[in-house]
Design a protein around this motif. Sequence first.
Motif, PDB file in Angstrom:
ATOM      1  N   TYR A  34      56.097 -39.962  45.232  1.00 43.76           N
ATOM      2  CA  TYR A  34      55.775 -38.717  45.934  1.00 43.76           C
ATOM      3  C   TYR A  34      54.260 -38.619  46.102  1.00 43.76           C
ATOM      4  CZ  TYR A  34      54.785 -33.759  46.599  1.00 43.76           C
ATOM      5  OH  TYR A  34      54.291 -32.562  47.073  1.00 43.76           O
ATOM      6  N   VAL A  35      53.817 -38.308  47.318  1.00 48.71           N
ATOM      7  CA  VAL A  35      52.384 -38.192  47.604  1.00 48.71           C
ATOM      8  C   VAL A  35      51.968 -36.738  47.429  1.00 48.71           C
ATOM      9  CG1 VAL A  35      50.550 -38.608  49.285  1.00 48.71           C
ATOM     10  CG2 VAL A  35      52.568 -40.092  49.249  1.00 48.71           C
ATOM     11  N   ASP A  36      51.263 -36.468  46.328  1.00 45.18           N
ATOM     12  CA  ASP A  36      50.802 -35.105  46.050  1.00 45.18           C
ATOM     13  C   ASP A  36      49.543 -34.780  46.849  1.00 45.18           C
ATOM     14  OD1 ASP A  36      51.090 -32.644  44.751  1.00 45.18           O
ATOM     15  OD2 ASP A  36      49.702 -33.211  43.156  1.00 45.18           O
ATOM     16  N   LYS A  37      48.711 -35.804  47.069  1.00 40.94           N
ATOM     17  CA  LYS A  37      47.512 -35.659  47.906  1.00 40.94           C
ATOM     18  C   LYS A  37      47.203 -37.000  48.542  1.00 40.94           C
ATOM     19  CE  LYS A  37      44.993 -32.035  45.388  1.00 40.94           C
ATOM     20  NZ  LYS A  37      43.762 -31.745  44.588  1.00 40.94           N
ATOM     21  N   GLY A  38      46.602 -36.937  49.749  1.00 42.90           N
ATOM     22  CA  GLY A  38      46.141 -38.160  50.388  1.00 42.90           C
ATOM     23  C   GLY A  38      47.134 -38.778  51.352  1.00 42.90           C
ATOM     24  N   THR A  39      46.807 -39.989  51.779  1.00 41.03           N
ATOM     25  CA  THR A  39      47.641 -40.756  52.707  1.00 41.03           C
ATOM     26  C   THR A  39      47.736 -42.187  52.198  1.00 41.03           C
ATOM     27  OG1 THR A  39      46.839 -39.421  54.562  1.00 41.03           O
ATOM     28  CG2 THR A  39      47.958 -41.482  55.107  1.00 41.03           C
ATOM     29  N   VAL A  40      48.953 -42.722  52.152  1.00 33.12           N
ATOM     30  CA  VAL A  40      49.143 -44.087  51.674  1.00 33.12           C
ATOM     31  C   VAL A  40      50.053 -44.863  52.615  1.00 33.12           C
ATOM     32  CG1 VAL A  40      48.764 -43.537  49.238  1.00 33.12           C
ATOM     33  CG2 VAL A  40      51.083 -43.412  50.182  1.00 33.12           C
ATOM     34  N   LEU A  41      49.862 -46.158  52.621  1.00 37.59           N
ATOM     35  CA  LEU A  41      50.730 -47.064  53.357  1.00 37.59           C
ATOM     36  C   LEU A  41      51.645 -47.738  52.350  1.00 37.59           C
ATOM     37  CD1 LEU A  41      51.074 -48.063  56.319  1.00 37.59           C
ATOM     38  CD2 LEU A  41      49.700 -50.050  55.666  1.00 37.59           C
ATOM     39  N   VAL A  42      52.951 -47.581  52.518  1.00 33.50           N
ATOM     40  CA  VAL A  42      53.924 -48.109  51.561  1.00 33.50           C
ATOM     41  C   VAL A  42      54.772 -49.180  52.235  1.00 33.50           C
ATOM     42  CG1 VAL A  42      55.916 -47.573  50.101  1.00 33.50           C
ATOM     43  CG2 VAL A  42      54.026 -45.958  50.271  1.00 33.50           C
ATOM     44  N   ARG A  43      54.865 -50.314  51.565  1.00 36.62           N
ATOM     45  CA  ARG A  43      55.761 -51.375  52.012  1.00 36.62           C
ATOM     46  C   ARG A  43      57.003 -51.353  51.142  1.00 36.62           C
ATOM     47  NH1 ARG A  43      54.635 -57.907  51.505  1.00 36.62           N
ATOM     48  NH2 ARG A  43      56.794 -58.574  51.863  1.00 36.62           N
ATOM     49  N   ALA A  44      58.183 -51.424  51.773  1.00 28.08           N
ATOM     50  CA  ALA A  44      59.455 -51.482  51.060  1.00 28.08           C
ATOM     51  C   ALA A  44      60.280 -52.601  51.676  1.00 28.08           C
ATOM     52  CB  ALA A  44      60.197 -50.149  51.174  1.00 28.08           C
ATOM     53  N   ASP A  45      60.324 -53.738  50.971  1.00 24.46           N
ATOM     54  CA  ASP A  45      60.906 -54.965  51.533  1.00 24.46           C
ATOM     55  C   ASP A  45      60.207 -55.288  52.858  1.00 24.46           C
ATOM     56  OD1 ASP A  45      62.512 -55.563  49.405  1.00 24.46           O
ATOM     57  OD2 ASP A  45      64.295 -54.595  50.217  1.00 24.46           O
ATOM     58  N   ASP A  46      60.932 -55.331  53.970  1.00 20.87           N
ATOM     59  CA  ASP A  46      60.296 -55.674  55.242  1.00 20.87           C
ATOM     60  C   ASP A  46      59.945 -54.450  56.076  1.00 20.87           C
ATOM     61  OD1 ASP A  46      62.868 -54.897  55.734  1.00 20.87           O
ATOM     62  OD2 ASP A  46      63.351 -56.540  57.110  1.00 20.87           O
ATOM     63  N   ARG A  47      60.026 -53.261  55.476  1.00 17.03           N
ATOM     64  CA  ARG A  47      59.692 -52.027  56.182  1.00 17.03           C
ATOM     65  C   ARG A  47      58.338 -51.508  55.725  1.00 17.03           C
ATOM     66  NH1 ARG A  47      64.033 -51.561  53.542  1.00 17.03           N
ATOM     67  NH2 ARG A  47      63.344 -49.718  52.386  1.00 17.03           N
ATOM     68  N   GLN A  48      57.686 -50.718  56.590  1.00 17.21           N
ATOM     69  CA  GLN A  48      56.382 -50.161  56.258  1.00 17.21           C
ATOM     70  C   GLN A  48      56.320 -48.704  56.703  1.00 17.21           C
ATOM     71  OE1 GLN A  48      52.713 -52.717  56.199  1.00 17.21           O
ATOM     72  NE2 GLN A  48      52.194 -51.479  57.976  1.00 17.21           N
ATOM     73  N   TYR A  49      55.787 -47.839  55.840  1.00 18.85           N
ATOM     74  CA  TYR A  49      55.732 -46.415  56.123  1.00 18.85           C
ATOM     75  C   TYR A  49      54.343 -45.860  55.813  1.00 18.85           C
ATOM     76  CZ  TYR A  49      60.803 -47.003  55.516  1.00 18.85           C
ATOM     77  OH  TYR A  49      62.103 -47.437  55.587  1.00 18.85           O
ATOM     78  N   GLN A  50      53.909 -44.916  56.628  1.00 11.89           N
ATOM     79  CA  GLN A  50      52.693 -44.157  56.313  1.00 11.89           C
ATOM     80  C   GLN A  50      53.122 -42.808  55.758  1.00 11.89           C
ATOM     81  OE1 GLN A  50      49.335 -44.139  59.077  1.00 11.89           O
ATOM     82  NE2 GLN A  50      49.105 -41.925  58.762  1.00 11.89           N
ATOM     83  N   LEU A  51      52.766 -42.550  54.512  1.00 13.77           N
ATOM     84  CA  LEU A  51      53.159 -41.316  53.843  1.00 13.77           C
ATOM     85  C   LEU A  51      51.967 -40.385  53.708  1.00 13.77           C
ATOM     86  CD1 LEU A  51      55.626 -43.094  53.193  1.00 13.77           C
ATOM     87  CD2 LEU A  51      55.680 -42.069  50.917  1.00 13.77           C
ATOM     88  N   GLU A  52      52.178 -39.129  54.097  1.00 10.43           N
ATOM     89  CA  GLU A  52      51.145 -38.102  53.990  1.00 10.43           C
ATOM     90  C   GLU A  52      51.446 -37.197  52.792  1.00 10.43           C
ATOM     91  OE1 GLU A  52      48.671 -38.197  56.114  1.00 10.43           O
ATOM     92  OE2 GLU A  52      49.504 -39.516  57.677  1.00 10.43           O
ATOM     93  N   THR A  53      50.534 -36.269  52.524  1.00 10.80           N
ATOM     94  CA  THR A  53      50.738 -35.293  51.453  1.00 10.80           C
ATOM     95  C   THR A  53      52.080 -34.571  51.639  1.00 10.80           C
ATOM     96  OG1 THR A  53      48.356 -34.920  51.235  1.00 10.80           O
ATOM     97  CG2 THR A  53      49.814 -33.216  50.359  1.00 10.80           C
ATOM     98  N   GLY A  54      52.888 -34.542  50.578  1.00  9.56           N
ATOM     99  CA  GLY A  54      54.190 -33.877  50.639  1.00  9.56           C
ATOM    100  C   GLY A  54      55.348 -34.797  50.961  1.00  9.56           C
TER     101      GLY A  54
END
Length: 309
Positions: free
Chosen positions: A43-63
């Motif tokens: 869970y992203v409480d603050k900030g922005t992260v790029l997460v890789r999950a197997d062959d998928r990629q997601y940009q996660l924002e706060t919340g």
Amino acid sequence: MAYVSTKLKREIEIHEIITIHYFEYMKNFEFKGEAHDFWEFLYVDKGTVLVRADDRQYQLETGDIIFHKPNEFHSIKSIGEKAPNLVAISFLSPSPAMSFFMERVTSLSSPEKTLIAQIIAEARVAFTTPLHIPSVEEVVLSDYAPFGSHQLISLYLELFLIQVKRNHFSTEKDNNEIPTLSASKEGSAKSNMFEQIIQYMELHICEQLKIPDICKAFSISHSTLHSLFRKNKNCGVIEYFSNMKIERSKEIIRDGNMNLTEIAHFLSYNSLQHFSKQFKKATGMSPMEYASSVKGISQALNKKLPNFP
């Protein structure tokens, strides 16, 4: 008098925790990745992260939150302008209903965020192992934990997963049969007076905000303001505002864009000494010790991890 009992169905059961972490990372943080045979969510409480999950990629924002199924490779990289605060909870569950969470990413509502906060709060008193050290791979139960704290962690986590399943991943059949939390509740919560006051305080985080200033801005009495904070945060108004300043200072330290003197001036502390004193009172360490600690954790984690493709 004879009676017949009814056994209640348990959709999701969690009896074993692997880890519960709350991380405060540097702005340039990167976790090269791992895979393990248990469930985990980030869970992203603050900030922005790029997460890789197997062959998928997601940009996660706060919340935002992402669920990793057992044996799914996952990695994280900070890509935002702010240093990230992340919650990572891993656990074992034999429940078939957990399949609903495979490859799931969503944004949480206020009640769901509150449940995560309750899990973290209970973990702080239930375990002797720290929550902010990535190398901790097994929690140690405290002999002095408050009554029921271990069980509350399990219950809060089960409730959290049930609510997320209902509110975000329900089928049409589920929605027809089960009343869920209305999405409008989050909007209405943000519009109430308390949330407006919090937003006002955030806007004035760089000032020496006083209680009369807030009362005047919202046309409320001192006692009403005090009651709102006692009810919602169980603390005083200035205490909460001071903690907001410390949290902001920690974020700036991890961003690495200002030195300590500049941070003290930016947040309107009377002096660097005053800032350092308040910081140590709130965190148990000086600002310099905190900066060294967070940098050391990130460096140690990167050295420990193997390079994944």
